[in-house]
Design a protein around this motif. Structure first.
Motif, short mmCIF file in Angstrom:
data_model
loop_
_atom_site.label_atom_id
_atom_site.label_comp_id
_atom_site.label_asym_id
_atom_site.label_seq_id
_atom_site.Cartn_x
_atom_site.Cartn_y
_atom_site.Cartn_z
N GLY A 68 3.99 11.87 0.57
CA GLY A 68 5.10 12.38 1.35
C GLY A 68 5.12 11.78 2.74
N VAL A 69 6.05 12.24 3.57
CA VAL A 69 6.22 11.68 4.91
C VAL A 69 4.96 11.84 5.75
CG1 VAL A 69 7.51 11.88 7.07
CG2 VAL A 69 8.71 12.02 4.88
N ALA A 70 4.33 13.01 5.69
CA ALA A 70 3.12 13.24 6.48
C ALA A 70 2.00 12.28 6.08
CB ALA A 70 2.65 14.69 6.32
N ASP A 71 1.92 11.97 4.79
CA ASP A 71 0.90 11.03 4.33
C ASP A 71 1.19 9.62 4.81
OD1 ASP A 71 -0.50 13.01 2.99
OD2 ASP A 71 0.56 12.70 1.11
N LEU A 72 2.46 9.23 4.84
CA LEU A 72 2.83 7.91 5.35
C LEU A 72 2.38 7.76 6.79
CD1 LEU A 72 6.46 7.50 3.93
CD2 LEU A 72 4.32 6.71 2.91
N GLU A 73 2.59 8.79 7.58
CA GLU A 73 2.18 8.74 8.99
C GLU A 73 0.67 8.69 9.14
OE1 GLU A 73 3.99 12.14 10.73
OE2 GLU A 73 6.02 11.27 10.78
N ALA A 74 -0.05 9.25 8.18
CA ALA A 74 -1.51 9.31 8.26
C ALA A 74 -2.17 7.98 7.92
CB ALA A 74 -2.05 10.39 7.33
N GLY A 75 -1.44 7.09 7.21
CA GLY A 75 -2.02 5.80 6.86
C GLY A 75 -1.90 5.43 5.40
N VAL A 76 -0.91 5.99 4.70
CA VAL A 76 -0.70 5.69 3.29
C VAL A 76 0.46 4.70 3.16
CG1 VAL A 76 -0.12 6.65 1.03
CG2 VAL A 76 -1.58 7.93 2.59
N ASP A 77 0.24 3.67 2.32
CA ASP A 77 1.21 2.60 2.15
C ASP A 77 1.55 2.45 0.67
OD1 ASP A 77 1.02 1.35 5.02
OD2 ASP A 77 -1.06 1.55 4.34
N PRO A 78 2.63 3.10 0.18
CA PRO A 78 2.96 3.05 -1.24
C PRO A 78 3.51 1.68 -1.66
CG PRO A 78 3.98 4.94 -0.14
CD PRO A 78 3.51 4.02 0.92
N LEU A 79 3.13 1.28 -2.86
CA LEU A 79 3.55 0.00 -3.43
C LEU A 79 4.00 0.26 -4.86
CD1 LEU A 79 1.53 -3.31 -3.23
CD2 LEU A 79 2.22 -2.41 -5.44
N LEU A 80 5.17 -0.26 -5.21
CA LEU A 80 5.72 -0.02 -6.54
C LEU A 80 6.23 -1.31 -7.15
CD1 LEU A 80 6.68 2.02 -8.75
CD2 LEU A 80 8.81 2.25 -7.45
N GLY A 81 5.88 -1.54 -8.44
CA GLY A 81 6.51 -2.62 -9.19
C GLY A 81 5.83 -3.96 -9.16
N ALA A 82 4.65 -4.08 -8.54
CA ALA A 82 3.96 -5.37 -8.55
C ALA A 82 3.34 -5.62 -9.92
CB ALA A 82 2.87 -5.38 -7.48
N ALA A 83 3.18 -6.89 -10.28
CA ALA A 83 2.62 -7.25 -11.58
C ALA A 83 1.12 -6.98 -11.60
CB ALA A 83 2.90 -8.71 -11.87
N PRO A 84 0.60 -6.29 -12.62
CA PRO A 84 -0.83 -5.99 -12.69
C PRO A 84 -1.72 -7.23 -12.67
CG PRO A 84 0.37 -4.65 -14.27
CD PRO A 84 1.35 -5.66 -13.73
N GLY A 85 -1.21 -8.37 -13.17
CA GLY A 85 -2.00 -9.59 -13.18
C GLY A 85 -1.73 -10.51 -12.02
N GLY A 86 -0.92 -10.08 -11.05
CA GLY A 86 -0.61 -10.90 -9.89
C GLY A 86 -0.39 -10.04 -8.67
N TRP A 87 -1.47 -9.62 -8.03
CA TRP A 87 -1.38 -8.69 -6.91
C TRP A 87 -0.73 -9.35 -5.70
CZ3 TRP A 87 -6.19 -5.09 -6.27
CH2 TRP A 87 -6.50 -4.51 -7.51
N PRO A 88 0.13 -8.65 -4.99
CA PRO A 88 0.74 -9.19 -3.76
C PRO A 88 -0.17 -8.97 -2.55
CG PRO A 88 1.67 -7.05 -4.22
CD PRO A 88 0.71 -7.34 -5.34
N VAL A 89 -1.42 -9.37 -2.69
CA VAL A 89 -2.43 -9.17 -1.65
C VAL A 89 -3.16 -10.49 -1.41
CG1 VAL A 89 -4.55 -7.93 -1.03
CG2 VAL A 89 -2.75 -6.76 -2.31
N ARG A 90 -3.40 -10.81 -0.16
CA ARG A 90 -4.11 -12.06 0.18
C ARG A 90 -5.57 -11.99 -0.27
NH1 ARG A 90 -2.56 -13.97 6.20
NH2 ARG A 90 -3.43 -15.92 5.39
N SER A 91 -6.12 -13.13 -0.60
CA SER A 91 -7.50 -13.20 -1.07
C SER A 91 -8.45 -12.68 0.01
CB SER A 91 -7.87 -14.63 -1.44
OG SER A 91 -7.06 -15.10 -2.50
N GLY A 92 -9.41 -11.84 -0.42
CA GLY A 92 -10.43 -11.33 0.49
C GLY A 92 -9.94 -10.33 1.51
#
Length: 230
Positions: free
Chosen positions: A145-169
């Motif tokens: 929820g909104v309070a969690d977003l403010e606390a430091g939660v970053d939701p991610l939806l729809g990325a491919a399980p075999g190709g993460w949208p995250v930089r190496s390391g």
């Protein structure tokens, strides 16, 4: 989404490790509520809606579907991951301890499908801790929820399980539930040396794969497995 998190993310299309650029339409306390992420090289765009990174609506997703525009109601591939049993506060504390998130400041960790309900509590346990939550494509009733977003939660939806949208390391830790729905080789790529992987309720197939992975086992029992990136 935390504004500076764009530097940790990567383009799911060209995978150039150049990071993504955040374009802000509305923000509160360095949190992007409405806007988009863009790749500086291939120029795809990923919408940010109500604080959630919508990779299912990105330019790469539209090209993969062969459609001119993405259908927000069309679900992505299902990602299994049942919620963990037991009191929520106790479970969040256990995840924090096993990932070691209270030991250092300024960390970024990822929670897999089924763990969204623990993200807010986990984010409040660390110093400048960002918790990226991989939401189940089928919809997670415990989405932050909104309070969690403010606390430091970053939701991610729809990325491919075999190709993460995250930089190496880039990640300091990952928590998942068995059976593993996300690619183990991608976990190895995205975490830094010394990062921890926590798997709740691992299956026998999970344990076999983990024994051959780039993580050294630290602890294991019938309910959990914890390893450290070599």
């Amino acid at each position: 989404m935390f504004l500076e998190l764009a530097e940790v993310l990567d383009c799911p299309d060209c995978r150039a490790s150049a990071g993504l650029v955040a374009f802000v339409d509305r923000a509160e306390r360095q949190r992007v509520i409405e806007g988009r992420l863009g790749c500086p090289l291939c120029e795809i765009e990923v919408p940010i809606r109500r604080g959630t990174m919508r990779f299912d609506l990105s330019g790469a997703a539209r090209r993969a579907s062969g459609a001119g525009s993405a259908d927000p109601a069309r679900p992505g591939p299902p990602l299994p991951g049942p919620p963990l049993p037991g009191p929520a506060a106790e479970t969040a504390l256990r995840i924090a301890a096993l990932l070691g998130v209270t030991d250092r400041a300024g960390q970024v960790v990822l929670l897999g499908p089924g763990l969204a309900g623990h993200a807010g509590r986990l984010a409040r346990m660390g110093d400048r801790l960002e918790v990226v939550v991989w939401l189940d494509a089928r919809g997670d009733p415990a989405a932050p929820g909104v309070a969690d977003l403010e606390a430091g939660v970053d939701p991610l939806l729809g990325a491919a399980p075999g190709g993460w949208p995250v930089r190496s390391g880039a990640l300091h830790g990952v928590a998942l539930t068995g059976p593993l729905a996300l690619d183990l080789t991608e976990i190895e790529r995205c975490v830094r040396p010394g990062a921890r992987l926590f798997v709740a309720e691992p299956t026998s197939e999970d344990l076999e794969a983990l024994s051959e992975s780039g993580f050294g086992e630290l602890a294991a029992d019938p309910t959990a497995w914890v390893g450290e990136r070599r």
